[in-house]
Design an enzyme around this catalytic site. Sequence first.
Site, PDB file in Angstrom:
ATOM      1  CG  ASN A   7      -1.093  -1.424   0.790  1.00  0.00           C
ATOM      2  OD1 ASN A   7      -0.774  -1.046  -0.333  1.00  0.00           O
ATOM      3  ND2 ASN A   7      -1.967  -0.792   1.538  1.00  0.00           N
ATOM      4  NE  ARG A  90      -5.040  -0.673  -1.364  1.00  0.00           N
ATOM      5  CZ  ARG A  90      -4.751   0.610  -1.351  1.00  0.00           C
ATOM      6  NH1 ARG A  90      -3.579   1.012  -0.934  1.00  0.00           N
ATOM      7  NH2 ARG A  90      -5.621   1.482  -1.761  1.00  0.00           N
ATOM      8  CG  HIS A 179     -10.932   4.523  -0.410  1.00  0.00           C
ATOM      9  ND1 HIS A 179     -11.355   5.823  -0.374  1.00  0.00           N
ATOM     10  CD2 HIS A 179      -9.592   4.554  -0.202  1.00  0.00           C
ATOM     11  CE1 HIS A 179     -10.314   6.628  -0.172  1.00  0.00           C
ATOM     12  NE2 HIS A 179      -9.237   5.875  -0.069  1.00  0.00           N
ATOM     13  CG  ASN A 210      -3.801  12.535   3.647  1.00  0.00           C
ATOM     14  OD1 ASN A 210      -4.219  13.678   3.426  1.00  0.00           O
ATOM     15  ND2 ASN A 210      -2.602  12.304   4.150  1.00  0.00           N
ATOM     16  NE  ARG A 240      -5.617  11.979  -3.524  1.00  0.00           N
ATOM     17  CZ  ARG A 240      -5.918  10.755  -3.135  1.00  0.00           C
ATOM     18  NH1 ARG A 240      -7.035  10.194  -3.529  1.00  0.00           N
ATOM     19  NH2 ARG A 240      -5.102  10.083  -2.353  1.00  0.00           N
ATOM     20  N   GLY A 330      -8.766   7.906   8.969  1.00  0.00           N
ATOM     21  CA  GLY A 330      -8.116   8.748   9.978  1.00  0.00           C
ATOM     22  C   GLY A 330      -9.029   9.848  10.501  1.00  0.00           C
ATOM     23  CD  GLU A 383      -8.286  -0.083   3.084  1.00  0.00           C
ATOM     24  OE1 GLU A 383      -8.280  -0.247   1.865  1.00  0.00           O
ATOM     25  OE2 GLU A 383      -7.908   0.959   3.636  1.00  0.00           O
TER      26      GLU A 383
HETATM   27  P1  AMP Z   1      -5.610   8.184   6.797  1.00  0.00           P
HETATM   28  O1  AMP Z   1      -5.240   8.572   5.393  1.00  0.00           O
HETATM   29  O2  AMP Z   1      -6.867   7.366   6.881  1.00  0.00           O
HETATM   30  O3  AMP Z   1      -4.452   7.579   7.566  1.00  0.00           O
HETATM   31  O4  AMP Z   1      -5.964   9.553   7.570  1.00  0.00           O
HETATM   32  C1  AMP Z   1      -4.973  10.525   7.844  1.00  0.00           C
HETATM   33  C2  AMP Z   1      -5.624  11.823   8.254  1.00  0.00           C
HETATM   34  O5  AMP Z   1      -6.505  11.640   9.377  1.00  0.00           O
HETATM   35  C3  AMP Z   1      -4.646  12.882   8.744  1.00  0.00           C
HETATM   36  O6  AMP Z   1      -4.081  13.611   7.695  1.00  0.00           O
HETATM   37  C4  AMP Z   1      -5.513  13.760   9.604  1.00  0.00           C
HETATM   38  O7  AMP Z   1      -6.099  14.755   8.783  1.00  0.00           O
HETATM   39  C5  AMP Z   1      -6.616  12.850  10.090  1.00  0.00           C
HETATM   40  N1  AMP Z   1      -6.486  12.581  11.535  1.00  0.00           N
HETATM   41  C6  AMP Z   1      -5.782  11.629  12.151  1.00  0.00           C
HETATM   42  N2  AMP Z   1      -5.921  11.711  13.509  1.00  0.00           N
HETATM   43  C7  AMP Z   1      -6.739  12.760  13.745  1.00  0.00           C
HETATM   44  C8  AMP Z   1      -7.276  13.376  14.912  1.00  0.00           C
HETATM   45  N3  AMP Z   1      -6.981  12.922  16.142  1.00  0.00           N
HETATM   46  N4  AMP Z   1      -8.093  14.442  14.769  1.00  0.00           N
HETATM   47  C9  AMP Z   1      -8.393  14.916  13.539  1.00  0.00           C
HETATM   48  N5  AMP Z   1      -7.929  14.370  12.390  1.00  0.00           N
HETATM   49  C10 AMP Z   1      -7.123  13.323  12.486  1.00  0.00           C
END
Ligand code: AMP
Length: 401
Positions: A7, A90, A179, A210, A240, A330, A383
């Site tokens: 990726n 990807r 996604h 994010n 965003r 996340g 993914e």
């Molecule tokens: P991703 O882009 O899927 O990796 O998600 C990242 C985002 O998930 C981070 O910026 C956080 O806002 C959120 N996140 C990760 N861990 C936690 C947690 N334990 N509690 C709340 N939000 C979380």
Amino acid sequence: MIVLVLNCGSSSIKYQLLEMKDETLIAKGLVERIGMEGSVITHEKTGHIKIVKEVPMKDHKDGIKHVMDALLAPDGGLKSLKDIDAIGHRVVHAGEKYSNSILISDTVVAALEECIDLAPLHNPPNLDGIQACKELMPGVPMVGVFDTAFHQTMRPESYLYAIPYKYYEKYGIRKYGFHGTSHKYMAIEAAEMLNIDVNDLKLITCHLGNGASVSAIKHGRSVDTSMGFTPLEGLVMGTRCGDLDPSIVSLIGEKEGITEGEVTSILNKESGVLGISGISSDFRDLEAAMKEGNRRAELALNIFARKVRFYIGAYIAEMNGVDAIVFTGGIGENDTYMRELICKNMGNLGIKLDPYKNNVRSKMVILSTDDSPVKIMMIPSNEELVIARETNEIVKHSRLL
Ligand code: AMP
């Protein structure tokens, strides 16, 4: 079959090496800061400690060379490069050209180059990764797995914007959705967990990270999704803005004396929950600030949750019902508070979250009450596994031809 999944982002490469016989992860890692000072590779063979190495890397080819060195090291996971049977890439944008993953050929590369205008930040590094592998591992079959492909089943009623039709014809301006690999994975795994054929299910899948998007999946096919021409449309995200009245763009430009490009950058990088709260794009920071009484942090979280609910409601109407709502990403996997906020006050729609079951992180589980007509599920995203599965299938099939 051993598959290497790559990726390639603008300055990073995430990778995983998998044995597809039993879908085991042999090793994984991350290359960061390509082309910058302080380039670093973090490599982890399953069951071994992480190895972090700072080493200059001027481009993606350099980066992939270091991935190979890391894999071939004594505790790397691979004896010889010849053991890699296929590579899965990807790729973010395939426009309307591909609705499925495909074996990469010169024709496919040319088609993806034509999509650069649609994803100027993402497709070039994806193509750099493909080119680098072609040079470093000639003859190893490569498969492109596209973020947009799963949403190619949307009907024109869902994907066309109400602007002059000629702009769709001339420039391909339409909703593409992103996604896709994650939404498809959620649909497949949810069907398996519920022990119901995916063709008999209506699902709403929420990828909340994010970047965040919601999809309506009817009978295994994407019928609508919240991201649009670019990943800027739809939900409020970390940085965003999501859905917006387009006239705001020219007004901000005029009032602030900045170009349209600069406004677009603000909408991508300084908006969302970061823009509303003025604190952070990370939901952990926002929830901590809210607990200390910060009103704007609370407002940002409420606006985010409301927008997810808004799309859930829209997609229930669009599909005339829903059997299950699935969370990943996340936030979707870790944020107990946010899942509760999203599912609040939807009992009349048959959506009832069990607060005790909801007190869990990143597991494949059902979170709804036993009497909830609509199941609420959490399915941790994987993914890379989807990319490896598609690569495995396509390469096996091509060998039979
Ligand atoms: P991703 O882009 O899927 O990796 O998600 C990242 C985002 O998930 C981070 O910026 C956080 O806002 C959120 N996140 C990760 N861990 C936690 C947690 N334990 N509690 C709340 N939000 C979380």
